[in-house]
Enzyme design. Structure first.
Site, PDB file in Angstrom:
ATOM      1  N   CYS A 115       0.818  -1.221   0.000  1.00  0.00           N
ATOM      2  CA  CYS A 115       0.000   0.000   0.000  1.00  0.00           C
ATOM      3  C   CYS A 115       0.853   1.272   0.000  1.00  0.00           C
ATOM      4  O   CYS A 115       0.354   2.352  -0.297  1.00  0.00           O
ATOM      5  CB  CYS A 115      -0.946  -0.012   1.195  1.00  0.00           C
ATOM      6  SG  CYS A 115      -2.092  -1.380   1.094  1.00  0.00           S
ATOM      7  N   HIS A 256      -3.744   6.998   2.022  1.00  0.00           N
ATOM      8  CA  HIS A 256      -4.036   5.643   1.557  1.00  0.00           C
ATOM      9  C   HIS A 256      -5.413   5.247   2.108  1.00  0.00           C
ATOM     10  O   HIS A 256      -5.753   5.557   3.247  1.00  0.00           O
ATOM     11  CB  HIS A 256      -2.952   4.689   2.066  1.00  0.00           C
ATOM     12  CG  HIS A 256      -3.292   3.264   1.820  1.00  0.00           C
ATOM     13  ND1 HIS A 256      -3.618   2.784   0.567  1.00  0.00           N
ATOM     14  CD2 HIS A 256      -3.396   2.195   2.659  1.00  0.00           C
ATOM     15  CE1 HIS A 256      -3.886   1.499   0.647  1.00  0.00           C
ATOM     16  NE2 HIS A 256      -3.764   1.118   1.909  1.00  0.00           N
ATOM     17  N   ASN A 286     -10.025  -0.665  -0.794  1.00  0.00           N
ATOM     18  CA  ASN A 286      -8.564  -0.506  -0.760  1.00  0.00           C
ATOM     19  C   ASN A 286      -7.982  -1.055  -2.069  1.00  0.00           C
ATOM     20  O   ASN A 286      -7.992  -2.262  -2.292  1.00  0.00           O
ATOM     21  CB  ASN A 286      -8.024  -1.276   0.460  1.00  0.00           C
ATOM     22  CG  ASN A 286      -6.525  -1.126   0.637  1.00  0.00           C
ATOM     23  OD1 ASN A 286      -5.827  -0.624  -0.237  1.00  0.00           O
ATOM     24  ND2 ASN A 286      -6.029  -1.583   1.776  1.00  0.00           N
TER      25      ASN A 286
HETATM   26  O1  UT7 Z   1      -3.871  -1.366   3.522  1.00  0.00           O
HETATM   27  C1  UT7 Z   1      -2.879  -2.086   4.141  1.00  0.00           C
HETATM   28  C2  UT7 Z   1      -2.906  -2.011   5.621  1.00  0.00           C
HETATM   29  N1  UT7 Z   1      -4.117  -2.558   6.131  1.00  0.00           N
HETATM   30  C3  UT7 Z   1      -4.840  -1.864   6.996  1.00  0.00           C
HETATM   31  O2  UT7 Z   1      -4.513  -0.755   7.301  1.00  0.00           O
HETATM   32  C4  UT7 Z   1      -6.046  -2.562   7.583  1.00  0.00           C
HETATM   33  C5  UT7 Z   1      -6.063  -2.400   9.079  1.00  0.00           C
HETATM   34  N2  UT7 Z   1      -7.155  -3.137   9.739  1.00  0.00           N
HETATM   35  C6  UT7 Z   1      -8.453  -2.807   9.586  1.00  0.00           C
HETATM   36  O3  UT7 Z   1      -8.792  -1.934   8.823  1.00  0.00           O
HETATM   37  C7  UT7 Z   1      -9.461  -3.500  10.476  1.00  0.00           C
HETATM   38  O4  UT7 Z   1      -8.797  -4.235  11.456  1.00  0.00           O
HETATM   39  C8  UT7 Z   1     -10.439  -4.446   9.715  1.00  0.00           C
HETATM   40  C9  UT7 Z   1     -11.415  -3.631   8.896  1.00  0.00           C
HETATM   41  C10 UT7 Z   1      -9.653  -5.390   8.804  1.00  0.00           C
HETATM   42  C11 UT7 Z   1     -11.244  -5.266  10.720  1.00  0.00           C
HETATM   43  O5  UT7 Z   1     -11.933  -4.371  11.608  1.00  0.00           O
HETATM   44  P1  UT7 Z   1     -11.856  -4.577  13.198  1.00  0.00           P
HETATM   45  O6  UT7 Z   1     -12.722  -3.545  13.786  1.00  0.00           O
HETATM   46  O7  UT7 Z   1     -10.414  -4.596  13.573  1.00  0.00           O
HETATM   47  O8  UT7 Z   1     -12.529  -5.961  13.358  1.00  0.00           O
HETATM   48  P2  UT7 Z   1     -11.919  -7.287  14.013  1.00  0.00           P
HETATM   49  O9  UT7 Z   1     -10.970  -7.950  13.063  1.00  0.00           O
HETATM   50  O10 UT7 Z   1     -11.464  -6.998  15.406  1.00  0.00           O
HETATM   51  O11 UT7 Z   1     -13.229  -8.158  14.121  1.00  0.00           O
HETATM   52  C12 UT7 Z   1     -14.305  -7.798  14.994  1.00  0.00           C
HETATM   53  C13 UT7 Z   1     -15.403  -8.839  14.849  1.00  0.00           C
HETATM   54  C14 UT7 Z   1     -14.884 -10.265  14.976  1.00  0.00           C
HETATM   55  O12 UT7 Z   1     -15.896 -11.016  15.628  1.00  0.00           O
HETATM   56  P3  UT7 Z   1     -15.767 -11.355  17.192  1.00  0.00           P
HETATM   57  O13 UT7 Z   1     -14.474 -12.107  17.326  1.00  0.00           O
HETATM   58  O14 UT7 Z   1     -15.739 -10.024  17.890  1.00  0.00           O
HETATM   59  O15 UT7 Z   1     -16.987 -12.167  17.455  1.00  0.00           O
HETATM   60  C15 UT7 Z   1     -14.757 -10.716  13.552  1.00  0.00           C
HETATM   61  O16 UT7 Z   1     -14.877 -12.125  13.415  1.00  0.00           O
HETATM   62  O17 UT7 Z   1     -15.975  -8.738  13.532  1.00  0.00           O
HETATM   63  C16 UT7 Z   1     -15.917 -10.020  12.889  1.00  0.00           C
HETATM   64  N3  UT7 Z   1     -15.708  -9.815  11.460  1.00  0.00           N
HETATM   65  C17 UT7 Z   1     -16.713  -9.597  10.601  1.00  0.00           C
HETATM   66  N4  UT7 Z   1     -18.048  -9.512  10.768  1.00  0.00           N
HETATM   67  C18 UT7 Z   1     -18.786  -9.268   9.696  1.00  0.00           C
HETATM   68  C19 UT7 Z   1     -14.539  -9.774  10.771  1.00  0.00           C
HETATM   69  N5  UT7 Z   1     -14.773  -9.539   9.462  1.00  0.00           N
HETATM   70  C20 UT7 Z   1     -16.108  -9.428   9.342  1.00  0.00           C
HETATM   71  C21 UT7 Z   1     -16.958  -9.177   8.250  1.00  0.00           C
HETATM   72  N6  UT7 Z   1     -18.293  -9.103   8.467  1.00  0.00           N
HETATM   73  N7  UT7 Z   1     -16.494  -9.014   6.998  1.00  0.00           N
END
Ligand code: UT7
Length: 331
Positions: A115, A256, A286
């Protein structure tokens, strides 16, 4: 007495494929929902290139750029192509693009910085101009992220889309305008949290690498989020301090587009109102190396980027890689 040559962006261009993949469509493919995706990421839809490769995202973007600048491809000296989804491991996608657009006298190479590929590439290109060696450098950011996504993995497939965009660098006619400063970072300890392990010399392609899904992106989203939100804000603040800029001096943050919450945190740290932030993550998700030039080109085509404005580009991505670029817009 020699005067410093400054590199300036003199043209922009972009391309997004027509096919739209909405959150509602993803709801039918994986266990997710529109509300979760929008509130956690800011994304509503993304574009998908059905036929063709990453170079095919770059070709129309570059043709658009050349038309805007009113020059032919045969005038380009160098092509720097930022991507993590090259058409092939080799030859470089820069060479594929050179052939497709007919940039006969150019030489080129690819930059793999995920990225942050575009900020790395533009910093390199600027220095080739400043050295006085080259006069027209095409800096491309393009990725066909759909080619490395597992559409059964809700953690990743909702995040990314396909796009290509490019800028042209030339010696600035006025050294007060152009790429004023850049600051780049890498931290290889981040390699455990965002990667695609298959296909390289570590895990050459085999039935096992396919069964183990090693040819897809893996991301520990939470771990990456924690460092990205700090890293992108830190480097943006650093470039402002180095150049004595306050929030009031910055006209556009060009961030980004990985997550709206990361963008908001960066803008807050810089003391910027949201009206000064280029945001199109909602429409495209993204697009990795393409996000920053895609924003630039869209905003420029809309007539919102004007001569004399101060722009700060900022990125964070796999590697980890991150960086910021300060530009005084010159055309
Ligand atoms: O571009 C390169 C660099 N990358 C980034 O900068 C990305 C950085 N990370 C992020 O943007 C975020 O961490 C994400 C958008 C990828 C994820 O968001 P989050 O708020 O960190 O969610 P999480 O991974 O902590 O997941 C929270 C909950 C989990 O469920 P439990 O364990 O709380 O029951 C996940 O299983 O949301 C669940 N979950 C989803 N639910 C519905 C994860 N993906 C999904 C989904 N739909 N697509």
């Amino acid at each position: 007495m020699s005067t410093k040559i400054r590199a300036a962006i003199t043209a922009v261009g972009h391309y997004v494929p027509d096919k739209i993949l909405t959150n509602a469509m993803l709801e039918k493919m994986v266990d997710t929902n529109d509300e979760w995706i929008r509130t956690r990421t800011g994304i509503s839809e993304r574009r998908i290139l059905e036929n063709g490769a990453t170079s095919d995202l770059a070709v129309p973007a570059v043709q658009n750029l050349l038309k805007n600048r009113g020059i032919g491809a045969d005038e380009i000296d160098v092509i720097i192509f930022a991507t993590v989804t090259p058409d092939m491991f080799f030859p470089a996608t820069a060479c594929v693009l050179q052939e497709k657009i007919g940039a006969k006298k150019a030489w080129g190479f690819d930059v793999s910085a995920a990225c942050s590929g575009f900020v790395y590439a533009i910093a390199l290109g600027a220095q080739l101009i400043e050295a006085g060696t080259y006069k027209k450098i095409l800096v491309v950011g393009a990725d066909k992220m759909s080619s490395i996504l597992d559409y059964t993995d809700r953690n990743t497939c909702i995040l990314f889309g396909d796009a290509g965009a490019a800028v042209l660098l030339e010696p600035s006619s006025d050294p007060n305008y152009g790429i004023i400063d850049h600051k780049l970072y890498s931290d290889g300890s981040g390699g455990d949290f965002l990667y695609m392990k298959g296909g390289g010399s570590l895990n050459p392609p085999s039935h096992k690498t396919i069964d183990d899904k090693l040819h897809y992106i893996y991301q520990d989203g939470k771990a990456v989020f924690k460092v990205a939100v700090v890293g992108m804000a830190d480097v943006s603040e650093e470039i402002m301090k180095r150049n004595n800029l306050t929030g009031a001096d910055v006209d556009w943050l060009v961030p980004h587009q990985a997550n709206l919450r990361i963008i908001d945190a960066t803008a807050n740290r810089m003391g910027l109102d949201k009206s000064k932030v280029m945001i199109n993550i909602g429409k495209y998700g993204n697009t990795t190396a393409a996000t920053i030039p895609l924003c630039l080109s869209e905003w420029w085509h809309a007539g919102k980027v004007k001569k004399g404005q101060n722009l700060v580009f900022a990125s964070f991505g796999a590697g980890y890689t991150w960086g910021a670029v300060y530009v005084k817009w010159g055309f």
